[in-house]
Design a protein around this motif. Sequence first.
Motif, mmCIF file in Angstrom:
data_model
loop_
_atom_site.group_PDB
_atom_site.id
_atom_site.type_symbol
_atom_site.label_atom_id
_atom_site.label_comp_id
_atom_site.label_asym_id
_atom_site.label_seq_id
_atom_site.Cartn_x
_atom_site.Cartn_y
_atom_site.Cartn_z
ATOM 1 N N ARG A 66 41.002 9.389 -6.048
ATOM 2 C CA ARG A 66 42.392 9.811 -5.840
ATOM 3 C C ARG A 66 43.270 8.861 -6.658
ATOM 4 N N PHE A 67 44.275 9.407 -7.315
ATOM 5 C CA PHE A 67 45.009 8.679 -8.341
ATOM 6 C C PHE A 67 46.470 8.465 -7.946
ATOM 7 N N ASP A 68 46.960 7.281 -8.281
ATOM 8 C CA ASP A 68 48.375 6.993 -8.062
ATOM 9 C C ASP A 68 49.261 7.676 -9.102
ATOM 10 N N GLN A 69 48.698 7.899 -10.280
ATOM 11 C CA GLN A 69 49.476 8.476 -11.371
ATOM 12 C C GLN A 69 48.563 9.346 -12.224
ATOM 13 N N CYS A 99 32.158 7.096 3.174
ATOM 14 C CA CYS A 99 31.289 7.203 1.999
ATOM 15 C C CYS A 99 31.677 8.378 1.116
ATOM 16 N N THR A 100 32.233 9.426 1.735
ATOM 17 C CA THR A 100 32.545 10.629 0.961
ATOM 18 C C THR A 100 34.011 10.703 0.554
ATOM 19 N N SER A 101 34.869 9.835 1.073
ATOM 20 C CA SER A 101 36.285 9.867 0.714
ATOM 21 C C SER A 101 36.458 9.432 -0.730
ATOM 22 N N PRO A 102 37.362 10.080 -1.448
ATOM 23 C CA PRO A 102 37.589 9.696 -2.848
ATOM 24 C C PRO A 102 38.034 8.235 -2.963
ATOM 25 N N GLN A 103 37.519 7.583 -3.974
ATOM 26 C CA GLN A 103 37.884 6.193 -4.259
ATOM 27 C C GLN A 103 39.259 6.146 -4.913
ATOM 28 N N LYS A 104 40.036 5.140 -4.583
ATOM 29 C CA LYS A 104 41.373 5.011 -5.148
ATOM 30 C C LYS A 104 41.294 4.509 -6.596
ATOM 31 N N ALA A 105 42.094 5.084 -7.478
ATOM 32 C CA ALA A 105 42.204 4.644 -8.870
ATOM 33 C C ALA A 105 43.666 4.691 -9.277
ATOM 34 N N ASP A 106 43.993 3.952 -10.318
ATOM 35 C CA ASP A 106 45.393 3.841 -10.727
ATOM 36 C C ASP A 106 45.895 5.055 -11.498
ATOM 37 N N ILE A 108 38.683 0.930 -17.890
ATOM 38 C CA ILE A 108 38.184 2.294 -17.753
ATOM 39 C C ILE A 108 37.184 2.309 -16.598
ATOM 40 N N LEU A 109 37.486 3.100 -15.609
ATOM 41 C CA LEU A 109 36.638 3.178 -14.420
ATOM 42 C C LEU A 109 35.535 4.226 -14.593
ATOM 43 N N ASP A 110 35.895 5.351 -15.199
ATOM 44 C CA ASP A 110 34.943 6.442 -15.324
ATOM 45 C C ASP A 110 35.465 7.418 -16.371
ATOM 46 N N THR A 111 34.572 8.234 -16.902
ATOM 47 C CA THR A 111 34.952 9.268 -17.859
ATOM 48 C C THR A 111 34.185 10.536 -17.539
ATOM 49 N N GLY A 112 34.676 11.655 -18.045
ATOM 50 C CA GLY A 112 33.973 12.912 -17.833
ATOM 51 C C GLY A 112 34.927 14.072 -17.783
ATOM 52 N N SER A 145 28.347 6.499 -28.157
ATOM 53 C CA SER A 145 29.181 7.580 -28.678
ATOM 54 C C SER A 145 29.151 8.797 -27.748
ATOM 55 N N PHE A 146 30.351 9.301 -27.415
ATOM 56 C CA PHE A 146 30.438 10.496 -26.580
ATOM 57 C C PHE A 146 31.847 11.063 -26.677
ATOM 58 N N THR A 147 32.001 12.264 -26.168
ATOM 59 C CA THR A 147 33.324 12.874 -26.040
ATOM 60 C C THR A 147 33.526 13.250 -24.576
ATOM 61 N N CYS A 148 34.773 13.340 -24.173
ATOM 62 C CA CYS A 148 35.081 13.742 -22.804
ATOM 63 C C CYS A 148 36.504 14.280 -22.761
ATOM 64 N N GLU A 149 36.903 14.760 -21.605
ATOM 65 C CA GLU A 149 38.250 15.316 -21.472
ATOM 66 C C GLU A 149 39.143 14.519 -20.529
ATOM 67 N N ALA A 150 38.549 13.581 -19.792
ATOM 68 C CA ALA A 150 39.357 12.853 -18.804
ATOM 69 C C ALA A 150 38.832 11.431 -18.621
ATOM 70 N N LEU A 151 39.755 10.527 -18.266
ATOM 71 C CA LEU A 151 39.415 9.128 -17.999
ATOM 72 C C LEU A 151 40.087 8.689 -16.710
ATOM 73 N N ALA A 152 39.352 7.957 -15.905
ATOM 74 C CA ALA A 152 39.907 7.300 -14.727
ATOM 75 C C ALA A 152 40.090 5.826 -15.057
ATOM 76 N N ILE A 153 41.276 5.304 -14.770
ATOM 77 C CA ILE A 153 41.606 3.920 -15.114
ATOM 78 C C ILE A 153 42.028 3.187 -13.856
ATOM 79 N N SER A 154 41.512 1.977 -13.710
ATOM 80 C CA SER A 154 41.876 1.165 -12.559
ATOM 81 C C SER A 154 41.816 -0.307 -12.939
ATOM 82 N N GLY A 155 42.817 -1.073 -12.529
ATOM 83 C CA GLY A 155 42.840 -2.502 -12.815
ATOM 84 C C GLY A 155 42.844 -2.829 -14.286
#
Length: 552
Positions: A66-69, A17-24, A52-56, A39-49
């Motif tokens: 955890r990211f492959d790239q 449950c606490t291990s980081p989820q895999k993302a591309d 956009i998986l998540d932002t923040g 509308s929002f601003t952010c500094e980072a994006l997680a992308i998978s498949g």
Amino acid sequence: MPRTFLFLFIFSLLLACTSPQKADLLLYNFKAFSYGPDSFTCEALAISGGKILDTGSEERLRSKYRFDQEINGEGRALYPGLHDAHTHFAKMGKGLYELDLRNTKSWEEGLKRIDSFVHLNPDKKWILGRGWDQNRWPGKAWPTRAYLDSLYPDKYFYLSRIDGHAALVSESVLDLALQSRRFPGDFPESNGWLRDANGALHGVVIDIAADYLAEFIPDPTAWEWRAMILRAQDSCLKYGLTAVTDAGLPLDVALIIDSLQQENKLKMKVVVMLSPGEKELAFAREKGVYKTGRIRIGSFKLYADGALGSRGARLKHPYCDHPGSGMLIHDPSYFDSMCRILYPLHYQVNTHCIGDSANKLILETYGRVLEGDNNRRWRIEHAQVVDTVDRHFFGDFGIIPSVQPTHATSDMSWAEERLCANRMSGAYAFRALLNETGVMPLGTDFPVEEINPCLTMLSAVFRQNKDLEPTNGFLPGESLSWYETLRGMTWDAAYAGFTEDQYGSLAPGMAADLTIFDRPLQETLPEQLPEIRPAMVFIDGDIAWMRPLTKR
């Protein structure tokens, strides 16, 4: 179960449950901007498949995934992929193989380009071209066919004006019409058949006449269309476009676009407006709205009138610099009939309207069919001259004005001469129209205007052309804010095509279609905008185009 095994089982569950989820992919150290309701601003994006998986913040995303790239943006500006809301995408690709008459300063310069093109393409029977604009020439006189007829009698010339609503044709093409006699009547000037001082057909044809003669032009083969469309994609990507709305396609070409996307050769997203025809209506009745992750076929493009530049736009009162008030492309009953056919099919009706009379006609027609508050998102394409007393129709019936800011700065040198000062309050009034609707998709109408979306920004925000004219802006009270402009080129463009659930923002779940620039566009000086190009373009999470990232 022994206690040791129970402990290990519970511990493994907690660890999972606490291990980081895999993302591309992690994109970090960016200045990212998203528009629309989220509308929002952010500094980072997680992308998978491809989504956009998540932002923040970078810290939060690294703690969750955890990211492959990873890609370090080094402070660059990231936007939802830019979407041109009104183009002729496929036709632009076709035009890349044809004669280019844009930016000619005289008809004589045009003739030199014609000679060169014919010399380089001796086997072409049909010489097709586009881009001349008599309003930019000394004397503003129409071009003539005499040179073409005398020097190239065995060729068929069809040379479209910059707006596509007029053409210069050779005698050989006029002969096709005279021989066929399929056109009703005796080729009246009221239908766009201009005549010279001797009463002979001039060679310049407008709107109805131009469309009629275009039917004689041989269609490209399916394989030719494929090459043209892919070449158009190359042109769009280098300017940062990830999506386009094509304003008027035959079904066959729309399905070629779909097949290229299915083959993963055409990566861009395309919203298609079908041109009305028997096949197209049959498709709408049989298939309904057709939508994949990359294409949406769910609207029809109608034409109410012509263009202001060729005086084909239908005005309530005569032009100030010429007799006549322009023309309607169809009888008013046609538009009422088409709207009532398409309404139960849940297809959008998107109508080309330039003149104030044409806008009034279509707004009233829409209103009769839509009957109040609705989510049909029917559109007026261009909404170029709208009488101030007719603006309320947009808000009353949820009608979307789809505008092209560069039309204003292209027309500004002659618009008032054509319209008179009293009509200018309703011309190119983007701020007033946006106040009515809250939604305004922005486009270029390319190849009528240049593809470059930064020129759209220059015209929308500063009301200037690429030469930074005029100094204080053309009708500056109608300018848009940077927020409204960038929203119009991302979320509003998607919303106007019913694709805001797929792309147009940076919200989680959206396609990872991104356009990245070296610095925020909204911090850019007007003189810098014409030269700006994107650093990188993503479509569905993959790099679709990039330039070397060394220069800052």
